[in-house]
Motif scaffolding. Sequence first.
Motif, PDB file in Angstrom:
ATOM      1  N   SER A  36      37.178  89.242  38.979  1.00 39.17           N
ATOM      2  CA  SER A  36      37.021  90.776  39.443  1.00 39.17           C
ATOM      3  C   SER A  36      37.287  90.691  41.009  1.00 39.17           C
ATOM      4  O   SER A  36      37.403  91.617  41.631  1.00 39.17           O
ATOM      5  CB  SER A  36      35.638  91.132  39.051  1.00 39.17           C
ATOM      6  N   GLY A  37      37.269  89.423  41.713  1.00 42.21           N
ATOM      7  CA  GLY A  37      37.482  89.164  43.236  1.00 42.21           C
ATOM      8  C   GLY A  37      35.955  89.346  43.905  1.00 42.21           C
ATOM      9  O   GLY A  37      35.948  89.446  45.245  1.00 42.21           O
ATOM     10  N   ALA A  38      35.042  89.728  43.199  1.00 41.26           N
ATOM     11  CA  ALA A  38      33.699  89.953  43.759  1.00 41.26           C
ATOM     12  C   ALA A  38      33.234  88.410  44.484  1.00 41.26           C
ATOM     13  O   ALA A  38      33.348  87.376  43.787  1.00 41.26           O
ATOM     14  CB  ALA A  38      32.757  90.344  42.634  1.00 41.26           C
ATOM     15  N   GLU A  39      32.497  88.791  45.379  1.00 41.94           N
ATOM     16  CA  GLU A  39      31.970  87.424  46.151  1.00 41.94           C
ATOM     17  C   GLU A  39      30.664  87.455  46.219  1.00 41.94           C
ATOM     18  O   GLU A  39      29.954  88.483  46.123  1.00 41.94           O
ATOM     19  CB  GLU A  39      32.651  87.214  47.658  1.00 41.94           C
ATOM     20  N   VAL A  40      29.972  86.273  45.947  1.00 44.89           N
ATOM     21  CA  VAL A  40      28.617  85.839  46.028  1.00 44.89           C
ATOM     22  C   VAL A  40      28.216  84.756  46.490  1.00 44.89           C
ATOM     23  O   VAL A  40      28.945  83.723  46.696  1.00 44.89           O
ATOM     24  CB  VAL A  40      28.174  86.046  44.337  1.00 44.89           C
ATOM     25  N   THR A  41      26.991  84.628  46.871  1.00 43.23           N
ATOM     26  CA  THR A  41      26.684  83.323  47.734  1.00 43.23           C
ATOM     27  C   THR A  41      25.132  82.862  47.062  1.00 43.23           C
ATOM     28  O   THR A  41      24.366  83.779  46.811  1.00 43.23           O
ATOM     29  CB  THR A  41      26.396  83.544  49.432  1.00 43.23           C
ATOM     30  N   TYR A  42      25.167  81.718  46.628  1.00 39.29           N
ATOM     31  CA  TYR A  42      23.869  81.161  46.151  1.00 39.29           C
ATOM     32  C   TYR A  42      23.586  79.695  46.778  1.00 39.29           C
ATOM     33  O   TYR A  42      24.419  79.021  47.103  1.00 39.29           O
ATOM     34  CB  TYR A  42      24.423  80.837  44.340  1.00 39.29           C
ATOM     35  N   GLN A  43      22.212  79.421  46.780  1.00 32.73           N
ATOM     36  CA  GLN A  43      22.069  78.184  46.987  1.00 32.73           C
ATOM     37  C   GLN A  43      21.141  77.423  45.825  1.00 32.73           C
ATOM     38  O   GLN A  43      20.595  78.376  45.097  1.00 32.73           O
ATOM     39  CB  GLN A  43      20.809  78.248  48.236  1.00 32.73           C
ATOM     40  N   ILE A  44      21.832  76.199  45.611  1.00 35.64           N
ATOM     41  CA  ILE A  44      21.099  75.485  44.573  1.00 35.64           C
ATOM     42  C   ILE A  44      19.856  75.186  44.900  1.00 35.64           C
ATOM     43  O   ILE A  44      19.730  74.125  46.065  1.00 35.64           O
ATOM     44  CB  ILE A  44      22.163  74.501  44.101  1.00 35.64           C
ATOM     45  N   VAL A  45      18.665  75.441  44.339  1.00 39.58           N
ATOM     46  CA  VAL A  45      17.367  74.771  44.534  1.00 39.58           C
ATOM     47  C   VAL A  45      16.560  74.286  43.429  1.00 39.58           C
ATOM     48  O   VAL A  45      17.176  74.495  42.273  1.00 39.58           O
ATOM     49  CB  VAL A  45      16.632  76.129  45.098  1.00 39.58           C
ATOM     50  N   GLY A  46      15.287  74.029  43.501  1.00 35.76           N
ATOM     51  CA  GLY A  46      14.672  73.468  42.449  1.00 35.76           C
ATOM     52  C   GLY A  46      13.998  74.576  41.697  1.00 35.76           C
ATOM     53  O   GLY A  46      14.016  75.622  41.874  1.00 35.76           O
ATOM     54  N   ASP A  47      13.798  74.233  40.518  1.00 37.14           N
ATOM     55  CA  ASP A  47      13.224  75.276  39.178  1.00 37.14           C
ATOM     56  C   ASP A  47      12.161  75.935  39.686  1.00 37.14           C
ATOM     57  O   ASP A  47      12.115  77.136  39.613  1.00 37.14           O
ATOM     58  CB  ASP A  47      12.976  74.526  38.108  1.00 37.14           C
ATOM     59  N   LEU A  48      11.305  75.076  40.579  1.00 36.01           N
ATOM     60  CA  LEU A  48       9.976  75.831  41.102  1.00 36.01           C
ATOM     61  C   LEU A  48      10.354  77.036  42.006  1.00 36.01           C
ATOM     62  O   LEU A  48       9.249  77.949  41.985  1.00 36.01           O
ATOM     63  CB  LEU A  48       9.282  74.557  41.741  1.00 36.01           C
ATOM     64  N   GLU A  49      11.551  77.124  42.641  1.00 31.07           N
ATOM     65  CA  GLU A  49      11.790  78.068  43.643  1.00 31.07           C
ATOM     66  C   GLU A  49      12.782  79.111  43.448  1.00 31.07           C
ATOM     67  O   GLU A  49      13.196  79.932  44.171  1.00 31.07           O
ATOM     68  CB  GLU A  49      12.023  77.276  45.014  1.00 31.07           C
TER      69      GLU A  49
END
Length: 159
Positions: free
Chosen positions: A100-113
């Motif tokens: 789709s060309g859509a952009e997204v930003t994620y941070q990889i964190v612990g399950d708790l947060e």
Amino acid sequence: MSNRAPITKAGSERLRAELDRLKSEDRPRIIAAIAEARAHGDLKENAEYHAARELQSFIEGRIGQLEALLSTAEVIDVSRLNPGSKVVFGAIVDLADEDSGAEVTYQIVGDLEADIKQGLIAVSSPIARALIGKSEGDSFEFTAPNGVKHYEITGVRYS
């Protein structure tokens, strides 16, 4: 092998702030509300008293949960990591959906947060598992609940 759950320094600070607020503000407020409701007399038909006790139970449960989580968490200071452009725990990853060309930003964190609304994805999630070890410029695919997704990693950074 350690059974300690990883958590970012920022995530640990957020959970500690919530715990402090529950103990120093919410707990005393609810104790005062219970005392006031008790003063109204008959506890069997006192809705204010029962509502306050229910809230107290919830607050005490959350305090216990947070204390247990924080006591077993392993805080990882992401700013001390130096993996280059490789995706590891704590990485902030910019992705472009190849379909789709859509952009997204994620941070990889612990399950708790983890909180998808804030762009915080659990290290145990399918997309995070697909990202770990990849580098900026790599393409990858993973199976989402609504089908296979294809992404390109357009940026990797650590803060």
